[in-house]
Design an enzyme around this catalytic site. Sequence first.
Site, PDB file in Angstrom:
ATOM      1  N   ASP A 226      -5.575   8.841   9.389  1.00 54.88           N
ATOM      2  CA  ASP A 226      -5.435   7.539  10.036  1.00 54.88           C
ATOM      3  C   ASP A 226      -4.098   7.388  10.761  1.00 54.88           C
ATOM      4  O   ASP A 226      -3.870   6.401  11.447  1.00 54.88           O
ATOM      5  CB  ASP A 226      -5.612   6.406   9.028  1.00 54.88           C
ATOM      6  CG  ASP A 226      -4.573   6.389   7.912  1.00 54.88           C
ATOM      7  OD1 ASP A 226      -3.606   7.179   7.970  1.00 54.88           O
ATOM      8  OD2 ASP A 226      -4.717   5.577   6.991  1.00 54.88           O
TER       9      ASP A 226
ATOM     10  N   GLY B 134      -1.814  -4.562   1.263  1.00 54.43           N
ATOM     11  CA  GLY B 134      -1.913  -5.786   2.049  1.00 54.43           C
ATOM     12  C   GLY B 134      -0.928  -6.867   1.676  1.00 54.43           C
ATOM     13  O   GLY B 134      -0.847  -7.886   2.363  1.00 54.43           O
TER      14      GLY B 134
ATOM     15  N   HIS C  26      -0.921   6.264   6.824  1.00 53.23           N
ATOM     16  CA  HIS C  26      -0.484   6.411   5.440  1.00 53.23           C
ATOM     17  C   HIS C  26      -0.010   7.839   5.159  1.00 53.23           C
ATOM     18  O   HIS C  26      -0.679   8.788   5.550  1.00 53.23           O
ATOM     19  CB  HIS C  26      -1.621   6.044   4.480  1.00 53.23           C
ATOM     20  CG  HIS C  26      -1.979   4.601   4.533  1.00 53.23           C
ATOM     21  ND1 HIS C  26      -2.903   4.089   5.404  1.00 53.23           N
ATOM     22  CD2 HIS C  26      -1.512   3.547   3.821  1.00 53.23           C
ATOM     23  CE1 HIS C  26      -3.001   2.781   5.246  1.00 53.23           C
ATOM     24  NE2 HIS C  26      -2.173   2.432   4.289  1.00 53.23           N
TER      25      HIS C  26
ATOM     26  N   ASN D  62       4.306  -5.748   5.916  1.00 49.78           N
ATOM     27  CA  ASN D  62       3.205  -6.617   6.349  1.00 49.78           C
ATOM     28  C   ASN D  62       3.713  -7.889   7.003  1.00 49.78           C
ATOM     29  O   ASN D  62       3.032  -8.473   7.848  1.00 49.78           O
ATOM     30  CB  ASN D  62       2.301  -6.954   5.152  1.00 49.78           C
ATOM     31  CG  ASN D  62       1.405  -5.799   4.792  1.00 49.78           C
ATOM     32  OD1 ASN D  62       0.846  -5.149   5.660  1.00 49.78           O
ATOM     33  ND2 ASN D  62       1.288  -5.516   3.512  1.00 49.78           N
TER      34      ASN D  62
ATOM     35  N   SER E 108       0.808  -1.221   0.000  1.00 47.26           N
ATOM     36  CA  SER E 108       0.000   0.000   0.000  1.00 47.26           C
ATOM     37  C   SER E 108       0.837   1.265   0.000  1.00 47.26           C
ATOM     38  O   SER E 108       0.352   2.329  -0.385  1.00 47.26           O
ATOM     39  CB  SER E 108      -0.947   0.017   1.203  1.00 47.26           C
ATOM     40  OG  SER E 108      -0.222   0.091   2.422  1.00 47.26           O
TER      41      SER E 108
END
Length: 239
Positions: free
Chosen positions: A210, A99, A213, A129, A62
């Site tokens: 958030d 992801g 990011h 991840n 991402s």
Amino acid sequence: MHLVRLSILPLLILLAACGQSADPAPQADETARRATPSAANDDTPQVPVSGPERRILAFGDSLFAGYGVGVENSYPAKLEDALRARGIDARIVNAGVSGDTSGAGRQRLPFVLDKQTDIDLVILELGGNDLLRGIPPAETRANFETMLGELRERGIPVLLMGMRAPPNYGPEFQREFDALYGDLAREYGAELIPFWLETVYQRPELFQDDRIHPTEEGLQVLAIDTVAQVAEALPEPDE
């Protein structure tokens, strides 16, 4: 996933950035080529674009896919602008998928490569991840070995975008994970940016609401910070 404030665990949160997915479907859209490059925060004087087209594949999660800002404002798009501002006729294919772990990337890479032609450089950005999910560093290393072996067999140069493990994973895990990018770069002859998020990970103003990011501005900062290393990683064009 519970969000932790960036000011408390900035690095861990940046690693979590790779794990959120706005769309589970793969994103392999090519970034649009811009007629007028825009690298507003780069101090390097803009020069006319010239020379042969240089095709770069940006393969990652991402952090490449443009989560929250759109593929047109993603890191690969900003990087293409920055390269063109330096006179390099760059065209970057964005193959970032939110992801993706290194294992998912290992499975996806051959299919993506088969759809491309005349790739001059692959920018390989994965591993965050794996950290988020607690995947053993040995497994992450094995997945990277498969990907780098595939790229070496195809004769495609690679720039590795390194990550770091936060200290709360324990010293042994941290040592093993942090060492793998440098080890792999030496073993497979890849270029390396040891920690490509270095300039932003402690700057919360460069992150979306958030707190995970990077914003469009944050991605611009990353592009300008890394453009010289990307340019150096490009092989000399064929005569």
